[in-house]
Design a protein around this motif. Sequence first.
Motif, PDB file in Angstrom:
ATOM      1  N   THR A 138      -1.751  28.828  24.905  1.00 25.76           N
ATOM      2  CA  THR A 138      -2.840  28.227  25.662  1.00 25.76           C
ATOM      3  C   THR A 138      -2.671  28.548  27.136  1.00 25.76           C
ATOM      4  OG1 THR A 138      -3.008  26.434  24.066  1.00 25.76           O
ATOM      5  CG2 THR A 138      -3.990  26.077  26.231  1.00 25.76           C
ATOM      6  N   ARG A 139      -3.716  29.093  27.744  1.00 29.67           N
ATOM      7  CA  ARG A 139      -3.653  29.434  29.158  1.00 29.67           C
ATOM      8  C   ARG A 139      -4.045  28.215  29.986  1.00 29.67           C
ATOM      9  NH1 ARG A 139      -7.185  34.745  29.700  1.00 29.67           N
ATOM     10  NH2 ARG A 139      -6.568  34.481  31.873  1.00 29.67           N
ATOM     11  N   GLN A 140      -3.246  27.902  31.000  1.00 33.17           N
ATOM     12  CA  GLN A 140      -3.499  26.759  31.868  1.00 33.17           C
ATOM     13  C   GLN A 140      -4.147  27.248  33.153  1.00 33.17           C
ATOM     14  OE1 GLN A 140      -2.925  23.613  30.875  1.00 33.17           O
ATOM     15  NE2 GLN A 140      -2.118  24.355  28.911  1.00 33.17           N
ATOM     16  N   THR A 141      -5.449  27.012  33.270  1.00 36.25           N
ATOM     17  CA  THR A 141      -6.170  27.469  34.461  1.00 36.25           C
ATOM     18  C   THR A 141      -6.995  26.367  35.107  1.00 36.25           C
ATOM     19  OG1 THR A 141      -8.012  28.184  33.070  1.00 36.25           O
ATOM     20  CG2 THR A 141      -6.328  29.827  33.562  1.00 36.25           C
ATOM     21  N   ASP A 142      -6.698  25.112  34.757  1.00 36.75           N
ATOM     22  CA  ASP A 142      -7.515  24.023  35.274  1.00 36.75           C
ATOM     23  C   ASP A 142      -7.002  23.469  36.592  1.00 36.75           C
ATOM     24  OD1 ASP A 142      -5.258  23.143  34.044  1.00 36.75           O
ATOM     25  OD2 ASP A 142      -6.180  21.398  33.081  1.00 36.75           O
ATOM     26  N   THR A 143      -5.941  24.050  37.144  1.00 39.12           N
ATOM     27  CA  THR A 143      -5.461  23.681  38.478  1.00 39.12           C
ATOM     28  C   THR A 143      -5.217  24.954  39.267  1.00 39.12           C
ATOM     29  OG1 THR A 143      -3.125  23.750  37.872  1.00 39.12           O
ATOM     30  CG2 THR A 143      -4.272  21.668  37.510  1.00 39.12           C
ATOM     31  N   VAL A 144      -5.128  24.859  40.592  1.00 35.97           N
ATOM     32  CA  VAL A 144      -4.883  26.034  41.427  1.00 35.97           C
ATOM     33  C   VAL A 144      -3.547  26.668  41.060  1.00 35.97           C
ATOM     34  CG1 VAL A 144      -4.452  26.828  43.772  1.00 35.97           C
ATOM     35  CG2 VAL A 144      -6.290  25.184  43.323  1.00 35.97           C
ATOM     36  N   ALA A 145      -2.526  25.842  40.899  1.00 39.01           N
ATOM     37  CA  ALA A 145      -1.206  26.377  40.555  1.00 39.01           C
ATOM     38  C   ALA A 145      -1.222  27.037  39.190  1.00 39.01           C
ATOM     39  CB  ALA A 145      -0.166  25.255  40.590  1.00 39.01           C
ATOM     40  N   GLY A 146      -1.913  26.403  38.234  1.00 40.85           N
ATOM     41  CA  GLY A 146      -1.987  26.975  36.895  1.00 40.85           C
ATOM     42  C   GLY A 146      -2.751  28.275  36.878  1.00 40.85           C
ATOM     43  N   ALA A 147      -3.870  28.323  37.622  1.00 40.79           N
ATOM     44  CA  ALA A 147      -4.663  29.556  37.676  1.00 40.79           C
ATOM     45  C   ALA A 147      -3.874  30.682  38.325  1.00 40.79           C
ATOM     46  CB  ALA A 147      -5.959  29.303  38.445  1.00 40.79           C
ATOM     47  N   ARG A 148      -3.120  30.349  39.394  1.00 47.67           N
ATOM     48  CA  ARG A 148      -2.305  31.373  40.060  1.00 47.67           C
ATOM     49  C   ARG A 148      -1.226  31.905  39.124  1.00 47.67           C
ATOM     50  NH1 ARG A 148       0.746  29.329  45.174  1.00 47.67           N
ATOM     51  NH2 ARG A 148       1.878  28.196  43.530  1.00 47.67           N
ATOM     52  N   SER A 149      -0.580  31.025  38.439  1.00 45.42           N
ATOM     53  CA  SER A 149       0.467  31.443  37.503  1.00 45.42           C
ATOM     54  C   SER A 149      -0.107  32.305  36.384  1.00 45.42           C
ATOM     55  CB  SER A 149       1.141  30.207  36.912  1.00 45.42           C
ATOM     56  OG  SER A 149       2.111  30.581  35.953  1.00 45.42           O
ATOM     57  N   ASP A 150      -1.291  31.919  35.910  1.00 45.86           N
ATOM     58  CA  ASP A 150      -1.935  32.689  34.841  1.00 45.86           C
ATOM     59  C   ASP A 150      -2.327  34.078  35.338  1.00 45.86           C
ATOM     60  OD1 ASP A 150      -3.428  32.751  32.142  1.00 45.86           O
ATOM     61  OD2 ASP A 150      -4.971  33.295  33.598  1.00 45.86           O
ATOM     62  N   ALA A 151      -2.902  34.147  36.547  1.00 41.88           N
ATOM     63  CA  ALA A 151      -3.318  35.443  37.082  1.00 41.88           C
ATOM     64  C   ALA A 151      -2.132  36.372  37.256  1.00 41.88           C
ATOM     65  CB  ALA A 151      -4.045  35.239  38.421  1.00 41.88           C
ATOM     66  N   ARG A 152      -1.018  35.839  37.771  1.00 40.94           N
ATOM     67  CA  ARG A 152       0.165  36.677  37.980  1.00 40.94           C
ATOM     68  C   ARG A 152       0.744  37.117  36.643  1.00 40.94           C
ATOM     69  NH1 ARG A 152       3.013  33.332  43.040  1.00 40.94           N
ATOM     70  NH2 ARG A 152       1.527  34.054  44.633  1.00 40.94           N
ATOM     71  N   SER A 153       0.680  36.275  35.655  1.00 40.33           N
ATOM     72  CA  SER A 153       1.180  36.641  34.329  1.00 40.33           C
ATOM     73  C   SER A 153       0.348  37.769  33.738  1.00 40.33           C
ATOM     74  CB  SER A 153       1.135  35.424  33.406  1.00 40.33           C
ATOM     75  OG  SER A 153       1.492  35.792  32.088  1.00 40.33           O
ATOM     76  N   GLN A 154      -0.984  37.666  33.918  1.00 39.00           N
ATOM     77  CA  GLN A 154      -1.864  38.723  33.405  1.00 39.00           C
ATOM     78  C   GLN A 154      -1.604  40.046  34.106  1.00 39.00           C
ATOM     79  OE1 GLN A 154      -4.116  38.361  30.817  1.00 39.00           O
ATOM     80  NE2 GLN A 154      -3.093  36.412  30.553  1.00 39.00           N
ATOM     81  N   ALA A 155      -1.344  39.981  35.421  1.00 35.64           N
ATOM     82  CA  ALA A 155      -1.084  41.214  36.177  1.00 35.64           C
ATOM     83  C   ALA A 155       0.197  41.886  35.708  1.00 35.64           C
ATOM     84  CB  ALA A 155      -1.001  40.901  37.670  1.00 35.64           C
TER      85      ALA A 155
END
Length: 281
Positions: free
Chosen positions: A3-20
């Motif tokens: 499950t991707r956590q993108t409902d907070t700024v920190a979660g979205a940042r972590s998800d984006a960096r993981s995808q990169a």
Amino acid sequence: MTTRQTDTVAGARSDARSQAVSAAATATKSMPYVPAATSPNIPPDVSPDALTWAETVPPAAYTHRVVARGTRIRLEDPTGDACAHLFLLRTDAPYERLNVADTLKIPWQAYLGPGHPLLSGDGRVLATLAADTSRHHDAFCGTTSDAWNIAKYGDARPEGPTPSGQSLLTLAAAKHGLTLRDLGPTLSLFQGVRVAEDGALRWQGSAGPCTSVDLVAELPLTVLVANVPHPLDPRPGYTVGPLRIHAWRSTPTGPGDESFTASPERTRAYLNTLDDWESRS
């Protein structure tokens, strides 16, 4: 399933960096390499430090780039199925653009090969085909239109499975504030055409895998490329292979070069180019 956590700024940042990180780990065959020196396919005769552009263009895709005067651009066909539909515009004066008719008329030569100047409609040399191990190119047919692709493949959309060269080059042009009306007939590299005795245009295919073409930018250029099948390719499927590009800092063609003095008409075109460039510098 993770499950991707993108409902907070920190979660979205972590998800984006993981995808990169994931993309960098898996994308090795079709992507721009940033910086260019990280390309896994750097030509052995090129210094990594001099590279300004490195990319593998997938089949049915396009690319675009602004390059400085003097840049040397190498296009490679690693599989024998690439077809680079090329269009050039002068970056500092985009109303000046590739004119295929003059590109054939001024050198008195219909078939592209080493030393061939690629001219604008203003009689100036936009680029010189400085080296060529393919000799299988076409300056007669241009790229595929939407109507052509729909008739042959049933689809021409740029996001579809069989995009036309026209649809992809229109997208590439839009990245530079240009529209379809700014484009003209293209050159096709790596898939040749010859004129038969009866005047018909005959597709001759490629020279095989691992050939290359070097272009030298004689002026600042906007380079647009679509990698799609040639319109005369008789194969029923949408057959096209990857296209490699590497560009590096070099020098424009000068009065001491063979291409500059190959004929009176070519010398005049290079002199026109120098005269205009120096008046703006």
